[in-house]
Design an enzyme around this catalytic site. Structure first.
Site, PDB file in Angstrom:
ATOM      1  N   GLY A 172     -12.997  16.983  15.625  1.00 58.06           N
ATOM      2  CA  GLY A 172     -12.336  15.785  16.133  1.00 58.06           C
ATOM      3  C   GLY A 172     -10.835  16.003  16.261  1.00 58.06           C
ATOM      4  O   GLY A 172     -10.304  17.016  15.793  1.00 58.06           O
ATOM      5  N   HIS A 228      -4.166  -2.924   3.285  1.00 57.58           N
ATOM      6  CA  HIS A 228      -5.387  -2.507   2.634  1.00 57.58           C
ATOM      7  C   HIS A 228      -5.174  -2.119   1.195  1.00 57.58           C
ATOM      8  O   HIS A 228      -6.089  -1.714   0.515  1.00 57.58           O
ATOM      9  CB  HIS A 228      -6.040  -1.388   3.427  1.00 57.58           C
ATOM     10  CG  HIS A 228      -6.684  -1.916   4.661  1.00 57.58           C
ATOM     11  ND1 HIS A 228      -7.911  -2.514   4.640  1.00 57.58           N
ATOM     12  CD2 HIS A 228      -6.224  -2.030   5.929  1.00 57.58           C
ATOM     13  CE1 HIS A 228      -8.206  -2.937   5.849  1.00 57.58           C
ATOM     14  NE2 HIS A 228      -7.205  -2.661   6.649  1.00 57.58           N
ATOM     15  N   GLU A 279       1.804  -0.041  -7.563  1.00 52.36           N
ATOM     16  CA  GLU A 279       1.888  -1.247  -6.744  1.00 52.36           C
ATOM     17  C   GLU A 279       1.430  -2.440  -7.562  1.00 52.36           C
ATOM     18  O   GLU A 279       0.751  -2.281  -8.569  1.00 52.36           O
ATOM     19  CB  GLU A 279       0.944  -1.132  -5.531  1.00 52.36           C
ATOM     20  CG  GLU A 279       1.475  -0.320  -4.382  1.00 52.36           C
ATOM     21  CD  GLU A 279       0.393  -0.034  -3.356  1.00 52.36           C
ATOM     22  OE1 GLU A 279      -0.596  -0.774  -3.327  1.00 52.36           O
ATOM     23  OE2 GLU A 279       0.547   0.940  -2.602  1.00 52.36           O
TER      24      GLU A 279
END
Lengths: 288, 370, 288, 370
Positions: free
Chosen positions: C18, C247, C210
């Site tokens: 790919g 996300h 985070e």
């Protein structure tokens, strides 16, 4: 001495309040089994013949320190019961019910392997250690006697027949294991033979097999290195190929699974192979 | 529980596996109409035996007229002991290649087993072992697409077939899982115009799991008698001898057949009365044995859960009900043996305690033996 | 020295034909990674930049002895690719794709635990060991430099920012690990810190965290017994509670997961906590 | 993706979990008819925020007339920033007890987590930790019925509730698995006439798994602008400041907000332009920022997969297209940095290389800061 099941085993009965569960709890107690509790969802708090009933295995294990369980619930609930036992630390699990879906049995046995749980059954009469006066199963109490013979069988009544003939011939048993008649069960001849190999009290082993599958052929490989004499009797001589005989799944496929191939393999491995159940005791007598 | 080919194919199709166009027919007119619609077709007897083709159970109709004639001939014919009651008319395929594939449960490894071969079209038992690719499936993992690709690669498939076969493996395993199959087999998995088509299919569902598959059709299997005994919930198989046999437990029942054969007799059936059957079903089963009109009836019981007195009661119920017009040999030991033997003795039936003696006597009464 | 990924690692690229796979295979080779093969179903037999392409991981492993794999296939096929790698013996698995369903990630990570496979990601930039001149990932090659600092981060670009600032300050890295931004990933701060602990070359560790979850709080417990200095920088100070930030799944729940609770725990454990990314390098300098 | 209560309940019901009778209504006349049919009802605003009840989003109508009046008042009202567009008229329940139960994924243990409490009816965040039963589910095992019984026992349920709750746990986990749920929550799980009913339900589906759930309705979430940016495929959240922000990567975007706040500014939004967005979507995202009419636009890029020249091209495309009528601060480093900086410089835009300097400048241009 015995294998797998000893006097130290602390046994619970899953499905103790049902007819079968209640009856066999009594029979097990009468034989000497250390039944420490039972389960029956929604009936926790009761006592049956002095044995406490719990709602969950979790509660039963916490209260009693149980490490073995015998399951009497109907087949559709058997997988649930087995997982409940295993996930709560049970290490010896006897699955009495027949008609358990094969996929369920496969899930149980696979999980058992991961958790190091010994599963006897499903569709078994259980396991009995006459020398230790303890049993987990539905076999009649009076036909066994303590002695030096280990017995491992696929199916129930046939093993009663043979155990009783051994007893009548003065040949007692260390442990009699019923592997169960279903296509997928927890034990195989190899795993049970391996246990008998390491049991000093077991001097000879009787294998009761059947047509179908290739468990007997695999056992033959193991017998070569076993160091103990083995007498084998296999049922199904008269069964026509391709016909399924009950839940034993006795279908003959591709040469494997025929009586001839099994008997040949066992004889080559040094086992004494007899043709009829009433010849077993005599053959054993010659070996011990 | 075996499924008829057309039922098996419907399930395959519902999982996206390509099947040939086809319709169930049970009259010559049906067949005529079907072939008019789908063109030249194979007319396949819907019976639950293998090797139909060789036994004349698959015929080809080039046109509607031929379909009518052939169907007339095939309907009602006997195929390896089974009566043909319906046909499956299926568009004729120009098959370029035949592949075999199946998923089943391997009791030894306690895992699903997938088998595939490029020597398809014949029974897998007849294929050389070296031409069969066998792979076990880890039930914790199941079949992800890669497993199909590995299998396709092992078979040496390429291009479109590589892709179609890989996909099919995933679907086939899903059927095996979802439907509690004992066996799901496509043979031949045909290559037609470069694409895979399930030309024939077998699907056996685990009897024990039927309770959770209301969507699967119940299929009657076996002879009238077999069905009758199976309805009582006991395991029964018809054999071709003349000594009717009942025993408790599959192993015990097999050993009983062996014993009869050992003394030179011929068993008429296999009947496992179960590990703990009570009076009523035992009596019913015994009634079936009576209706078989055998030379002798041999009841061989080692009482574990089964209680000898229950068995005795069942015997007496039948004897005093429909009657037992042929010689009866009873062997009875185990749980409640004394009570059972006493009950029988009261009505003039002597019970044996040794299996060997009882079997020998049964054979003798049948006028056989050595 | 480095953790998890070394010069000995023999790497294959799943989905090598790919766009992304092809581009990053080149980048990895340019950096020095020992890329021994790639997979692309139906394209086996080809070569890309001299690297052999296989239809299956099974074939690739057999031919090349690969033990590590980096996955570039689209998210819906990622679970399949991961299982293919793991079931064929791959022991270090880098999952680049984002948008992998959480249930799939959970299945991958659970199986990895059973098989002893180290999974990096999913939704990660990968792992790079500058001292060993090898990487499995999509990070830019030029911002890293060999040195004594271990870096572990949740998200990509922020870690580039910090790694580059370390490099610019003359502080090279042993290994930089991107755990991945998804709710379920293979590693956590604790598992990576444990690796750095046993890497003699790593003298200090930078943690880039985070808001959300409680991974940083758990890491704090571990830092107490780590024996190596840690600098922590956490993003999300300005993020309002209850809002999902990309996300990263940065949602603050129940006190756990707030920046304050994380910084408090880390500080208490002895880590140096800085407020802004550009303060990291300076803080590290004071410690080594 | 969050589901409206009525959609969540439809799914629950399809798994055999009891829900109260109810109907979706969006006009006063609808509501009138619904209440005439189901009797006294709760009119519940179908918006995707928690704590509706306290905010006036749930009202009770004793009769059809009242339902009409209340619906007239509720339709179009603002509920925590969401406009009420439809109501769910649901038969009023005589609630005897309120239980909480949910299944979600715990990222720390990487396993499903089930939480239950007898202190239901309020947000679980407000319940005392000691009143919550937490159990992780081994994904290899899943939830067998015994797990439900253990949970029921841990909650101290008995009799009918013990049984109904045990069953419900199995079904809830099945929904979580089958539907790729991030969260499936019933709160309150009401006890009505001694039986369990799902009085309110939340169901959030994993966005990444939506592709394999064509059966699940797509639900629009967020403001008009949020939807617009999400359609481009980028992660976007509206905030209440005046400095519009774009960065690449969620962590980087968060750090950018932090940096603005650090220097005393107020970010207007969170926008993650993704790890490898190309020219077109980046330009579209930037266009959105322009349309927000902020005081300043701050673009903060560390090029990894994202190429700095692509970002520069996107900026120039917007500047020369719709125009950028407010001050623009660009920080640009990493892959193809030189080319990107050169492209911008040609058109008079100076790019920063230090994040701190750039952030400080953005705040300064917004007329804020210390």
């Amino acid at each position: 001495m015995a294998i797998l099941l000893t006097r130290e085993s602390r046994v619970i009965v899953q499905g103790m309040t049902g007819n079968q569960g209640r009856f066999h709890t009594g029979q097990m107690q009468a034989y000497g089994t250390n039944v420490v509790g039972g389960t029956s969802p929604g009936k926790g708090g009761q006592r049956i013949d002095g044995i406490p009933v719990f709602d969950t295995v979790s509660a039963a294990v916490k209260a009693t320190g149980a490490d073995a369980s015998i399951v009497f619930v109907p087949a559709p609930f058997a997988k649930d019961a087995a997982f409940e036992a295993m996930e709560n630390g049970i290490k010896l699990l006897v699955m009495i019910p027949e008609h358990i879906p094969v996929q369920d049995a496969m899930a149980i046995v696979t999980r058992a392997r991961d958790l190091g749980v010994v599963v006897i059954g499903p569709n078994t009469f259980g396991i009995i250690s006459p020398g230790e006066k303890t049993k987990m199963g539905i076999m009649p109490n009076h036909i066994y006697q303590s002695g030096p013979i280990g017995v491992v069988a696929r199916s129930g009544t046939l093993s009663y027949e043979i155990a009783f003939s051994l007893t009548n011939a003065g040949l007692g048993q260390t442990t009699v294991v019923g592997m169960g008649g279903d296509p997928v069960v927890g034990q195989n001849f190899v795993s049970v033979l391996e246990e008998f190999k390491h049991d000093a009290a077991t001097k000879a082993i009787v294998m009761v097999g059947e047509i179908g599958g290739s468990a007997e052929e695999e056992a033959a490989e193991h017998i070569k290195r076993l160091g103990k004499p083995v007498v084998a009797y296999l049922a199904g001589r008269a069964a026509p190929p391709g016909k399924r005989m009950g839940h034993a799944g006795a279908i003959i496929e591709r040469g494997r699974g025929t009586l001839e191939s099994k008997e040949k393999a066992l004889t080559a491995a040094g086992a004494t192979v007899v043709t009829m159940p009433w010849q077993v005791a005599e053959a054993v007598k010659k070996l011990v | 529980m075996k499924q008829y080919e057309y039922l098996a194919k419907q399930i395959l199709a519902s999982y996206g596996i390509p099947i040939p166009p086809g319709r169930v027919v049970d009259t010559p007119e049906d067949a005529e109409a079907a072939v008019r619609e789908i063109g030249p077709a194979a007319l396949k007897a819907q019976v639950l035996v293998g090797g139909r083709g060789k036994a004349g159970g698959i015929r080809f109709a080039q046109n509607a007229e031929e379909a009518k004639t052939l169907t007339k001939a095939m309907m009602g014919m006997d195929l390896k002991g089974y009566t043909v009651e319906r046909l499956y008319a299926e568009g004729k395929l120009e098959i370029e290649q035949e592949i075999y594939i199946s998923v089943t449960t391997d009791g030894n490894t306690k895992a699903p087993l997938i088998m595939a071969s490029r020597a398809g079209g014949v029974e897998i038992e007849e294929v050389d072992d070296r031409e069969i690719v066998r792979r076990h499936i880890d039930p914790r993992v199941g079949v992800e697409p890669y497993f199909g690709r590995e299998l396709a690669a092992a078979l040496g498939l390429e291009g479109t077939l590589f892709k179609e076969f890989s996909d099919l493996v995933v679907k086939l395993y899903r059927i095996y899982r979802d439907k509690d199959a004992e066996l799901v087999e496509i043979n031949p998995l045909a290559v037609v115009k470069g694409h895979l088509v399930a030309a024939d299919a077998r699907l056996n569902i685990d009897d024990s799991a039927m309770y959770r598959h209301p969507e699967i059709q119940r299929v009657d299997e076996g002879s009238v008698l077999e069905k009758k005994v199976q309805e009582i919930g006991l395991a029964y198989v018809e054999l071709d001898g003349d000594i009717a046999v009942m025993a408790n437990g599959a192993g015990m029942a097999m050993a009983t057949l062996d014993a009869i054969q050992f003394f030179g007799g011929r068993p008429a059936n296999f009947l496992d009365a179960g590990g703990g059957a009570s009076v009523e079903p035992t009596a019913q089963a015994l009634g079936v044995l009576v209706s078989m009109d055998p030379k002798v009836i041999f009841v061989n019981i080692f009482g574990g859960i089964t209680r000898c007195d229950d068995v005795a009661r069942a015997i007496l119920q039948v004897k005093e009900g429909v009657g037992i017009p042929v010689p009866l040999v009873v062997r009875l030991v185990g749980t409640n043996e004394a009570e059972g033997v006493r009950l029988l003795a009261e009505r003039g039936i002597a019970a044996y305690s040794e299996m060997a003696e009882a079997a020998e006597q049964a054979v003798k009464l049948a006028g056989e033996g050595r």
